[in-house]
Design a protein around this motif. Structure first.
Motif, PDB file in Angstrom:
ATOM      1  N   HIS A 176       0.819  -1.236   0.109  1.00 35.54           N
ATOM      2  CA  HIS A 176      -0.061   0.132  -0.040  1.00 35.54           C
ATOM      3  C   HIS A 176       0.742   1.276  -0.092  1.00 35.54           C
ATOM      4  CE1 HIS A 176      -3.715  -2.159   0.508  1.00 35.54           C
ATOM      5  NE2 HIS A 176      -3.459  -2.659   1.733  1.00 35.54           N
ATOM      6  N   ILE A 177       2.104   1.053   0.505  1.00 38.44           N
ATOM      7  CA  ILE A 177       2.737   2.371   0.690  1.00 38.44           C
ATOM      8  C   ILE A 177       3.288   3.151  -0.647  1.00 38.44           C
ATOM      9  CG2 ILE A 177       4.998   3.603   1.813  1.00 38.44           C
ATOM     10  CD1 ILE A 177       4.885   1.016   3.952  1.00 38.44           C
ATOM     11  N   LEU A 178       3.740   2.254  -1.401  1.00 36.83           N
ATOM     12  CA  LEU A 178       4.254   2.540  -2.801  1.00 36.83           C
ATOM     13  C   LEU A 178       4.538   1.348  -3.614  1.00 36.83           C
ATOM     14  CD1 LEU A 178       4.637   5.311  -3.905  1.00 36.83           C
ATOM     15  CD2 LEU A 178       7.201   5.253  -3.593  1.00 36.83           C
ATOM     16  N   LYS A 179       3.674   0.290  -3.512  1.00 34.90           N
ATOM     17  CA  LYS A 179       3.677  -1.012  -4.462  1.00 34.90           C
ATOM     18  C   LYS A 179       5.192  -1.341  -4.240  1.00 34.90           C
ATOM     19  CE  LYS A 179      -0.187   0.306  -7.263  1.00 34.90           C
ATOM     20  NZ  LYS A 179      -0.503   0.604  -8.716  1.00 34.90           N
ATOM     21  N   GLU A 180       5.790  -1.747  -5.260  1.00 34.91           N
ATOM     22  CA  GLU A 180       6.985  -2.311  -5.494  1.00 34.91           C
ATOM     23  C   GLU A 180       8.306  -1.576  -4.689  1.00 34.91           C
ATOM     24  OE1 GLU A 180       6.629  -0.060  -9.309  1.00 34.91           O
ATOM     25  OE2 GLU A 180       5.522  -1.502  -8.284  1.00 34.91           O
ATOM     26  N   ASP A 181       8.174  -0.333  -4.724  1.00 33.93           N
ATOM     27  CA  ASP A 181       9.077   0.546  -3.958  1.00 33.93           C
ATOM     28  C   ASP A 181       8.872   0.580  -2.551  1.00 33.93           C
ATOM     29  OD1 ASP A 181      10.269   1.110  -6.290  1.00 33.93           O
ATOM     30  OD2 ASP A 181       9.187   3.054  -6.721  1.00 33.93           O
ATOM     31  N   THR A 182       7.910  -0.199  -1.890  1.00 31.83           N
ATOM     32  CA  THR A 182       7.791  -0.224  -0.517  1.00 31.83           C
ATOM     33  C   THR A 182       9.047  -0.390   0.405  1.00 31.83           C
ATOM     34  OG1 THR A 182       5.584  -0.902  -0.472  1.00 31.83           O
ATOM     35  CG2 THR A 182       6.883  -1.299   1.301  1.00 31.83           C
ATOM     36  N   PRO A 183      10.023  -1.145   0.019  1.00 33.37           N
ATOM     37  CA  PRO A 183      11.454  -1.669   0.559  1.00 33.37           C
ATOM     38  C   PRO A 183      12.270  -0.029   0.486  1.00 33.37           C
ATOM     39  CG  PRO A 183      11.094  -3.419  -0.617  1.00 33.37           C
ATOM     40  CD  PRO A 183       9.928  -2.332  -1.110  1.00 33.37           C
ATOM     41  N   ALA A 184      12.172   0.635  -0.596  1.00 35.45           N
ATOM     42  CA  ALA A 184      12.842   1.877  -0.839  1.00 35.45           C
ATOM     43  C   ALA A 184      12.154   2.732   0.436  1.00 35.45           C
ATOM     44  CB  ALA A 184      12.780   2.557  -2.012  1.00 35.45           C
ATOM     45  N   VAL A 185      11.131   2.767   0.510  1.00 33.36           N
ATOM     46  CA  VAL A 185      10.541   3.812   1.704  1.00 33.36           C
ATOM     47  C   VAL A 185      10.984   3.309   3.051  1.00 33.36           C
ATOM     48  CG1 VAL A 185       8.449   4.396   2.669  1.00 33.36           C
ATOM     49  CG2 VAL A 185       8.475   4.324   0.315  1.00 33.36           C
ATOM     50  N   ILE A 186      10.903   1.853   3.225  1.00 31.82           N
ATOM     51  CA  ILE A 186      11.288   1.801   4.598  1.00 31.82           C
ATOM     52  C   ILE A 186      12.740   1.776   4.782  1.00 31.82           C
ATOM     53  CG2 ILE A 186      11.569  -0.328   6.010  1.00 31.82           C
ATOM     54  CD1 ILE A 186       8.650   0.375   5.558  1.00 31.82           C
ATOM     55  N   LYS A 187      13.806   1.841   3.842  1.00 33.43           N
ATOM     56  CA  LYS A 187      15.121   1.986   3.946  1.00 33.43           C
ATOM     57  C   LYS A 187      15.500   3.523   4.381  1.00 33.43           C
ATOM     58  CE  LYS A 187      18.211   0.273   1.052  1.00 33.43           C
ATOM     59  NZ  LYS A 187      19.005  -0.112  -0.083  1.00 33.43           N
ATOM     60  N   LEU A 188      14.349   4.393   3.724  1.00 35.96           N
ATOM     61  CA  LEU A 188      14.896   5.812   4.230  1.00 35.96           C
ATOM     62  C   LEU A 188      14.474   6.156   5.717  1.00 35.96           C
ATOM     63  CD1 LEU A 188      13.258   7.218   0.749  1.00 35.96           C
ATOM     64  CD2 LEU A 188      15.450   7.480   1.726  1.00 35.96           C
ATOM     65  N   LEU A 189      13.833   5.187   6.186  1.00 37.82           N
ATOM     66  CA  LEU A 189      13.440   5.615   7.823  1.00 37.82           C
ATOM     67  C   LEU A 189      14.618   5.227   8.532  1.00 37.82           C
ATOM     68  CD1 LEU A 189       9.673   3.588   7.752  1.00 37.82           C
ATOM     69  CD2 LEU A 189      10.141   6.220   7.627  1.00 37.82           C
ATOM     70  N   LYS A 190      15.018   6.285   9.254  1.00 34.50           N
ATOM     71  CA  LYS A 190      16.136   6.161  10.043  1.00 34.50           C
ATOM     72  C   LYS A 190      15.909   5.412  11.321  1.00 34.50           C
ATOM     73  CE  LYS A 190      18.239  10.464   8.253  1.00 34.50           C
ATOM     74  NZ  LYS A 190      18.465  11.725   8.468  1.00 34.50           N
ATOM     75  N   ASP A 191      16.993   4.680  11.776  1.00 31.67           N
ATOM     76  CA  ASP A 191      16.778   3.972  13.107  1.00 31.67           C
ATOM     77  C   ASP A 191      16.439   4.669  14.313  1.00 31.67           C
ATOM     78  OD1 ASP A 191      17.690   1.687  11.887  1.00 31.67           O
ATOM     79  OD2 ASP A 191      19.427   1.226  13.012  1.00 31.67           O
ATOM     80  N   ASN A 192      16.941   6.018  14.558  1.00 34.24           N
ATOM     81  CA  ASN A 192      16.628   6.740  15.678  1.00 34.24           C
ATOM     82  C   ASN A 192      15.079   7.312  15.574  1.00 34.24           C
ATOM     83  OD1 ASN A 192      17.673   8.367  13.325  1.00 34.24           O
ATOM     84  ND2 ASN A 192      17.269  10.110  14.858  1.00 34.24           N
ATOM     85  N   GLU A 193      14.638   7.616  14.206  1.00 34.18           N
ATOM     86  CA  GLU A 193      13.253   7.956  13.969  1.00 34.18           C
ATOM     87  C   GLU A 193      12.438   6.800  14.363  1.00 34.18           C
ATOM     88  OE1 GLU A 193      13.385  10.938  10.087  1.00 34.18           O
ATOM     89  OE2 GLU A 193      13.543   9.048   9.820  1.00 34.18           O
TER      90      GLU A 193
END
Length: 275
Positions: A176-193
């Motif tokens: 739902h986030i961004l179809k096949e690009d969902t992993p790319a979205v998750i990678k952008l989320l920083k650990d501290n966030e």
């Protein structure tokens, strides 16, 4: 009074998480459910066959008493949500009545306090990025935009005065986030966030849904998609199982999928979100 030996008590506390529930299931009341066999009776039979002790029906819902600039479909109003009542009963399974909620592009949560009081549980979708004009203003064009919107939505949710003890965070890592690009979205989320967010989830008691679609990813993508769950676990969050089933075929392998993600995350009973 029964006393436990210290070592035995510690072992009991470390018992593996038991897959005994499903708190995110849709029936034909949800407009996106196209399977006429996906009825409350069939869902209850699924729970009985898998030895669950508790399930929750969570059809999509936007409370017509909540004002929004977005245009929401009438089929997901309260009369449709309650049209399944009364739910069938079982001697072994507690069948709860809940809903899946959305936030509009202004951060408005689609339920009034009065209606929230009437439900046993609600799961909140902060990752429905595909509904342009409703959950997002316009079609999302980049992973960076999706990541920023997700962080904004969940922070807005956690700032509200809500009964988080009966609420969950739905499918964090689905397409739902961004179809096949969902992993790319998750990678952008920083650990501290993520640690900041999930520490707040833990302190408020908001449950985290285990998204079993993650286990069908490639090994590389699986590592990326599991990271938020590991951080949530490390932050003290509690987890619940949710198949997000919209069709009977998805019910058939749900328990096996639950078992697989429980194993991947090495979850114990102490990690379980209790309703």
């Amino acid at each position: 009074m029964v006393f436990f030996h210290t070592g035995l008590f510690c072992e009991v506390r470390k018992m593996r998480y038991i897959a005994d529930h499903d708190f995110h299931i849709h029936s034909t009341v949800s407009r996106c459910c196209k399977d006429p066999e996906q009825t409350p009776s069939r869902i209850l039979r699924y729970a009985e066959e898998n030895g669950f002790n508790k399930i929750c029906l969570t059809n999509h819902f936007w409370d017509e008493n909540v004002k929004s600039e977005a245009q929401w479909i009438d089929e997901h109003g309260f009369s449709y949500l309650t049209s399944v009542l009364p739910l069938p009963k079982s001697d072994t399974v507690s069948f709860l009545f809940g809903a899946e909620l959305d936030m509009d592009y202004n951060g408005v949560l689609g339920i009034s306090p009065e209606r929230l009081d009437m439900l046993d549980f609600v799961t909140v979708a902060t990752t429905h990025m595909h509904l342009a004009g409703n959950t997002v203003r316009e079609k999302i064009s980049s992973p960076e935009e999706a990541a920023a919107i997700w962080l904004e939505k969940i922070r807005r949710l956690l700032s509200m005065e809500l009964p988080f003890y009966k609420m969950g965070l739905a499918h964090m890592t689905t397409g739902h986030i961004l179809k096949e690009d969902t992993p790319a979205v998750i990678k952008l989320l920083k650990d501290n966030e993520l640690y900041d967010i999930f520490s707040l989830c833990a302190s408020k008691g908001l449950g985290i849904e285990l998204n079993t679609k993650t286990i069908f990813s490639s090994e590389e993508e699986k590592e990326i998609l599991l990271r938020p769950y590991f951080i949530a676990k490390d932050s003290g969050c509690k987890f619940y199982l949710g198949s997000d089933s919209h069709k009977t075929s998805a019910l058939l392998g749900a328990k096996d999928n639950f078992e697989r993600i429980i194993t991947l995350l090495d979850l114990k009973e102490s990690h379980k979100f209790i309703l």
